[in-house]
Design a protein around this motif. Structure first.
Motif, PDB file in Angstrom:
ATOM      1  N   UNK A 158     -40.164  43.658 -45.815  1.00 56.73           N
ATOM      2  CA  UNK A 158     -38.995  44.166 -45.106  1.00 56.73           C
ATOM      3  C   UNK A 158     -38.228  45.152 -45.978  1.00 56.73           C
ATOM      4  N   UNK A 159     -38.355  44.976 -47.289  1.00 51.69           N
ATOM      5  CA  UNK A 159     -37.690  45.886 -48.225  1.00 51.69           C
ATOM      6  C   UNK A 159     -38.282  47.291 -48.139  1.00 51.69           C
ATOM      7  N   UNK A 160     -39.561  47.369 -47.818  1.00 58.17           N
ATOM      8  CA  UNK A 160     -40.196  48.676 -47.608  1.00 58.17           C
ATOM      9  C   UNK A 160     -39.628  49.358 -46.365  1.00 58.17           C
ATOM     10  N   UNK A 161     -39.411  48.569 -45.321  1.00 59.97           N
ATOM     11  CA  UNK A 161     -38.855  49.113 -44.075  1.00 59.97           C
ATOM     12  C   UNK A 161     -37.459  49.676 -44.335  1.00 59.97           C
ATOM     13  N   UNK A 178     -33.609  52.026 -31.203  1.00 59.19           N
ATOM     14  CA  UNK A 178     -34.753  51.142 -30.937  1.00 59.19           C
ATOM     15  C   UNK A 178     -36.062  51.912 -31.053  1.00 59.19           C
ATOM     16  N   UNK A 179     -36.032  53.174 -30.642  1.00 55.98           N
ATOM     17  CA  UNK A 179     -37.259  53.984 -30.657  1.00 55.98           C
ATOM     18  C   UNK A 179     -37.720  54.279 -32.075  1.00 55.98           C
ATOM     19  N   UNK A 180     -36.812  54.756 -32.949  1.00 53.91           N
ATOM     20  CA  UNK A 180     -37.287  55.069 -34.303  1.00 53.91           C
ATOM     21  C   UNK A 180     -37.517  53.809 -35.137  1.00 53.91           C
ATOM     22  N   UNK A 181     -36.887  52.688 -34.758  1.00 58.78           N
ATOM     23  CA  UNK A 181     -37.252  51.417 -35.393  1.00 58.78           C
ATOM     24  C   UNK A 181     -38.683  51.053 -35.024  1.00 58.78           C
ATOM     25  N   UNK A 182     -39.026  51.214 -33.754  1.00 59.35           N
ATOM     26  CA  UNK A 182     -40.409  50.961 -33.332  1.00 59.35           C
ATOM     27  C   UNK A 182     -41.384  51.848 -34.088  1.00 59.35           C
TER      28      UNK A 182
END
Length: 598
Positions: A417-420, A440-444
């Protein structure tokens, strides 16, 4: 003179009042001034304008109508009858007696403020440069009998005069002003440096209020935590940073800002001079608060929901992504305590178990998704009542556990998750203003690069947009963390507290024995089966009911009316009581890979 100029005069500090003068040049006819209705980081309409009285405007033109008593256009907007080019001074008074980190507080010992509570903005001129003067009367210093200091993240200069001290602050715009609280008080302080490549970032910690804490110990621990964040994220979005803390008997909270945080803490949470190498649970809580708000400088102030890039501070600004920003932060804050070496892995797993127990004791998790919880923050999270845990879930609590599950899922695919988080921070650094808006789109898009698309879609559908039970124990067991179940800690499905008059009910779980009997929040149970109600007798009666089919007869006061209610024995129709769990770590490479992430 700056185009926007404020004077905040604290001569009425004994009455908790601030006299404010705002001076500006109108850039069009009939300008409007306004005050925010909420403060960034705390998602509830606060109605700060309710503390403002008698707004008056003076036009610096002999031909103009002066001393106008302004009327409101609505709850937080005022209009001035003036012409373009007029130089205008607006005066008003603010009542400041809110001890929380969200408002303003003025008394004999402390002058504290968020400018969202104090500084009316000029509509259309929010991006103008600002000069603000804090005018502190001499008798404030005399009352304290000690040297008082100013703490703020804004650039400041001090000018000593015969009967007052003036602190001059500057801000690039209204956003920076309102995201930089100040405090003038007797303060203890220390400084420490954090290394960021070839740069050294100065950190200042100030504390006011009565306390007897070991600040050398706090400096040692806090510097380790802050250095761990910078080592991970590579640099900082600020040039220096301020921790501003108020110690009281029991208040607790924190609010993030651009280059500072405002904290309020029970003094018992601060480190004592007898603190052991492993911090006490109360001291861990304070370190976790510091860690949480510090991380927000990257993860809310820099990367933020896209709708908060230009948030409307007159009304609610909705997002389904608070589970990302507060939830991820609530996972990362405690994780970084052990990552920095300040607490042990054992202590960290204990903190994690507390989050898990809170989740399982919240029956509303089956009714509200964490995305819905984010969207409903404005009407639910900050307005909790006896039904809150039955009807919904906290995006802090479940968001932290979603982050845990996502982190453990990512481990299985060679990511963390740290990479995200780092991907999004790098996107922010690539912007001219060092800000990036998440959708939501760029998180996806980012998650689909870190996980197989079907894995992420299933995860989102089940655990973020849906209410499927989190796979906590399955994922933790893969990291060689075992789970030990303890006894139930809630009887008849109700939370209560012992009082001299009996047992006062605080909350009743839906579909529980207490709910079936009609017991409600704020009832006082005075007798059970003819004997005075006590915690011991309640637990004994409940235990007897596990082998008996007889109801328990309760005499209950609701308000001033006496009721007789029958609590049925436990059956399959009643909701299972929440379990409490302990996490036990193995001694394996997998566990170290998770907790000692490089």
């Amino acid at each position: 003179m700056s185009q926007i100029h404020y004077q905040f005069d604290f001569k009425k500090f004994r009455e908790h009042l601030v006299d404010v003068t705002l001076t500006f040049t109108a850039d069009h006819d009939n300008p409007v001034i306004w005050l925010p209705a909420w403060i960034a980081g705390s998602y509830m309409i606060r109605e700060f304008s309710k503390h403002i009285t008698a707004v008056t405007a003076t036009i610096h033109d002999p031909n103009a109508k002066n001393n106008q008593r302004l009327k409101k256009l609505d709850k937080n907007h005022w209009q001035i009858h003036a012409k373009q080019g007029d130089r205008i001074s607006v005066t008003y008074e603010v009542y400041a007696y809110d001890l929380s980190v969200r408002g303003a507080y003025v008394d004999e010992t402390r002058l504290y403020g968020n400018f969202t509570s104090l500084a009316l903005a000029v509509q259309g001129q929010e991006n103008q440069a600002i000069k603000a003067e804090l005018i502190c009367p001499q008798d404030f210093y005399e009352v304290n009998g000690v040297e008082v200091s100013l703490a703020t993240a804004l650039p400041e200069k001090m000018h000593q005069q015969a009967k007052q001290t003036i602190y001059q602050l500057t801000a690039d715009n209204y956003e920076q002003l309102t995201d930089s609280p100040f405090e003038i008080a007797e303060q203890d302080e220390f400084w420490f440096d954090v290394e960021s490549g070839e740069n050294t970032i100065a950190h200042r910690f100030v504390i006011s209020g009565v306390h007897h804490s070991d600040l050398e110990r706090l400096e040692t621990d806090l510097s380790k935590i802050c250095q761990s964040y910078v080592d991970w994220l590579g640099d900082t979005p600020f040039d220096d940073y301020l921790f501003m803390t108020m110690a009281t008997s029991s208040d607790y909270g924190g609010l993030e800002h651009l280059a500072s945080t405002s904290l309020i803490t029970p003094r018992d949470d601060l480190p004592t001079f007898f603190e052991q190498a492993e911090p006490s649970e109360s001291y861990q809580r304070f370190l976790g608060l510091c860690s949480h708000e510090y991380f927000h400088a990257w993860w809310v102030k820099t990367v933020r929901p896209e709708v908060f890039l230009t948030a409307n501070f007159n009304q609610e600004t909705y997002t389904t992504l608070l589970w990302v920003f507060e939830g991820f932060t609530s996972y990362v804050d405690d994780f970084m305590l052990q990552k920095s070496g300040v607490i042990s892995q054992h202590s960290y797993l204990k903190l994690l178990a507390e989050q898990i127990n809170r989740y399982y004791q919240t029956h509303g998790r089956a009714l509200q998704s964490v995305a819905e919880s984010s969207f409903d923050a404005w009407i639910k999270l900050y307005r909790s009542d006896e039904n809150t845990a039955n009807a919904g879930i906290s995006y802090y609590n479940k968001g932290a556990l979603v982050a845990l599950c996502l982190d453990l899922t990512l481990i299985n695919h060679g990511k963390r998750i740290f990479d995200v988080i780092k991907v999004f921070y790098d996107k922010a650094k690539a912007q001219d203003n060092r800000r990036f808006g998440m959708t939501d789109a760029n998180l996806d898009d980012v998650m689909n690069e870190c996980l197989p698309k079907d894995v992420w879609q299933d995860f989102r559908a089940n655990y973020i947009d849906g209410t499927t039970e989190l796979p906590l124990f399955e994922l933790l067991s893969e990291q060689d963390v075992s789970i030990e179940q303890k006894d139930d800690d809630i009887t008849w499905g109700m939370k209560y507290m012992s009082e001299a008059t009996g047992l006062k009910v605080q909350r009743v779980v839906r579909n529980s024995q207490a709910a079936a009997a009609g017991i409600s929040a704020n009832d006082v149970i005075v007798a059970i089966d003819g004997l005075k109600a006590s915690e011991k007798w309640l637990k004994s009666t409940a235990k007897t009911q596990t082998i008996s089919e007889d109801p328990a007869v309760c005499h209950v006061f609701r308000r001033d009316e006496l009721l007789v209610l029958e609590v049925p024995p436990v059956s399959d129709a009643h909701v299972k009581q929440p379990q409490t769990w302990t996490l036990i770590a193995g001694d394996t490479i997998k566990l170290d890979h998770w907790l000692e992430w490089k």
